[in-house]
Structures are given as C-alpha cells and as structure tokens.
Design a protein around this motif. Sequence first.
Motif, PDB file in Angstrom:
ATOM      1  N   ASP A 121      35.630  47.376  37.296  1.00 21.75           N
ATOM      2  CA  ASP A 121      36.555  47.377  38.436  1.00 21.75           C
ATOM      3  C   ASP A 121      36.858  45.951  38.901  1.00 21.75           C
ATOM      4  OD1 ASP A 121      36.970  50.120  38.625  1.00 21.75           O
ATOM      5  OD2 ASP A 121      35.262  50.438  39.956  1.00 21.75           O
ATOM      6  N   TRP A 167      30.035  46.916  43.294  1.00 20.82           N
ATOM      7  CA  TRP A 167      31.292  46.583  42.611  1.00 20.82           C
ATOM      8  C   TRP A 167      31.018  46.531  41.122  1.00 20.82           C
ATOM      9  CZ3 TRP A 167      34.794  41.844  44.312  1.00 20.82           C
ATOM     10  CH2 TRP A 167      36.123  42.113  43.932  1.00 20.82           C
ATOM     11  N   ASP A 182      42.121  48.117  41.715  1.00 22.07           N
ATOM     12  CA  ASP A 182      40.767  48.660  41.775  1.00 22.07           C
ATOM     13  C   ASP A 182      40.836  49.894  42.681  1.00 22.07           C
ATOM     14  OD1 ASP A 182      38.170  49.384  42.290  1.00 22.07           O
ATOM     15  OD2 ASP A 182      37.477  47.376  42.848  1.00 22.07           O
TER      16      ASP A 182
END
Length: 297
Positions: free
Chosen positions: A184, A180, A159
Amino acid sequence: MKRIVGLTAVVTACAVLFGAATAGASPTWWPKQLPPLPPQIAQLFEPPVPMEKKLAKSFAALQKSMRKSLPGQLGLAIAPVGSDAPISMGNLETGRAWSTLKVPVSLAAERNSGVRIAAKEDKAIVFSDNDAAGDLWGSLGGGASSVQAVTNVLREGHDISTRVSSEADDPPSYPGYTMWSLADQARFAAHLPCLPDAEHVIRLMSSVAANQQWGIAKQVTRHGAVTAVKGGWGPGTGFSSAFLVRQLGVISTNAGQVAVSMAAVPKSNSFSDGTRMLNKIGAWLNRNLASLPTGRC
C-alpha cells in the motif's frame, strides 16, 4: 529480425537434411526421434523469463546472503510511478508506519494551512521531528478531523486500505502507530509525485538530514538517479519488542520514476542493524536500477 532469420535457417536446414516430401509420397527413412537442437537454436524457442521473476529470484538470493551477518526479516515493494501494481518481495509485508506517515500528514497540513506551517514541515520531513509532526497533525483539527484529512490524502494516492490510527487508539499525538503495508505504501508513493501540491514535500524528502541518510538515500547513485525519501523506525509488531526500520522513497532517473517501500526487522532489535539491512536493499536496487519498472505521471 535476427530471431526470424535464425528460425528460417533452422527450417531450411531440416528440409535439406530430411528431404522435402513430394506430392503423394512420404520419406521412408524419417527418424523416430529428432536429435535435440543446439543450445544456440533452442533458446530461440524458450519464452523469456519475466523481469518480475528475475528480480524476485535475485532479491531472495540477497536475503539468503544476509542470514548470518544481518539476521532478521526483510520486505520490499516497488511500483512504477503512476501505477497501481506494486511488486512485493521478501518475507516482511507490513508494520507500523512510524515516521513515514509524516509524508501524507505534511501534505494534508500544507493544503490546509499553506505557508503558515512550512517550518513545521521542514522539521517533520527533513529532521523527522515528532513534535513538529504533532503540530502538523493538530493543524488539521485533531481527532477525527485529522484522521479524515490524512485518509483523504492516502485515498487520493490510490491507497484504499490503510486505516489511519485515531486518538482513541493512541495517545493524543501524531499517529505513527498506523499499520501501513509495504504494498500500500509503494502504491501511494507511486502516485505521490502526481498529487497536487506535493512538490514541496518531495523537495524536502530530497534533502533529508543525516538521521535518514540510509537505504536508497545513501546507496542509489547510478544512471544519474535522484532520490526522495522518508524514514521511520520504532518498536514493531508480531514480535516481542521487535524493532522495525522502514523507508518510503521515490527514485527518479532519465528512464522514469519508481516508488519504493522497504522495511527490516533486525534480530538484534538494533536501529543501526536495521539501517544496515536497508543499505543492503538500497545497494541491490542500485545494481538493478536499469531493470526496475519505471513510469511517469
């Protein structure tokens, strides 16, 4: 082999039907337009529909079927373990990490402090205890030190985009406000089983308490599947006081492993409706388990 034989049969039939031209001559009765091939023959020449498109079409149908009973937004990203290419579906792409960030926090803390924080990891992952997660965060030094340690774990998990919130952005505690994206998170989850020292965290994710027994933890049971999950929930973003429920997970089958990141923003702003929506996605994944792309470390 069947396809080749079938194609040969079509060519032979055409030669017999219309006559093979002899050297220096051509048939005078050749039709201007050939009749359409029978469906059984025509499908031999059609390119196969990519599995990714089939899954996306099926997921869109699921989302449409839920509009009346469970209105809101849904998002799903899946990736074969060991892969950097998640498949994204739905109309929800990102949101606050909330308690799903406890996975990289726990791994970073375990590497830093070893068995001394094992009990805190258990509470943070299995029971989603925020105080325990705060202690794990603090064990990394707090502030910039903790941000860097957790960021390092995310980058190790491929990531390369997520920015871990710092104490300058949030109250001085575990930074669940971190944004987030599902893509990812799926990419990170696809590498989590391959990371050094991750076995303990995944084992805890495989035995979460009742407050996280939804989504794939509740619904995925086919083909001897084993699941490891971490749920997260809290006020969302992009909506006025919208509530976000999400889950990070890894599904293991005999065919391989697939990483999952999914989220829901129920129109009702209800946690229970959010988990019901993720149960619907979990059931959809269960039905399509044999078609999901899998991989191994």
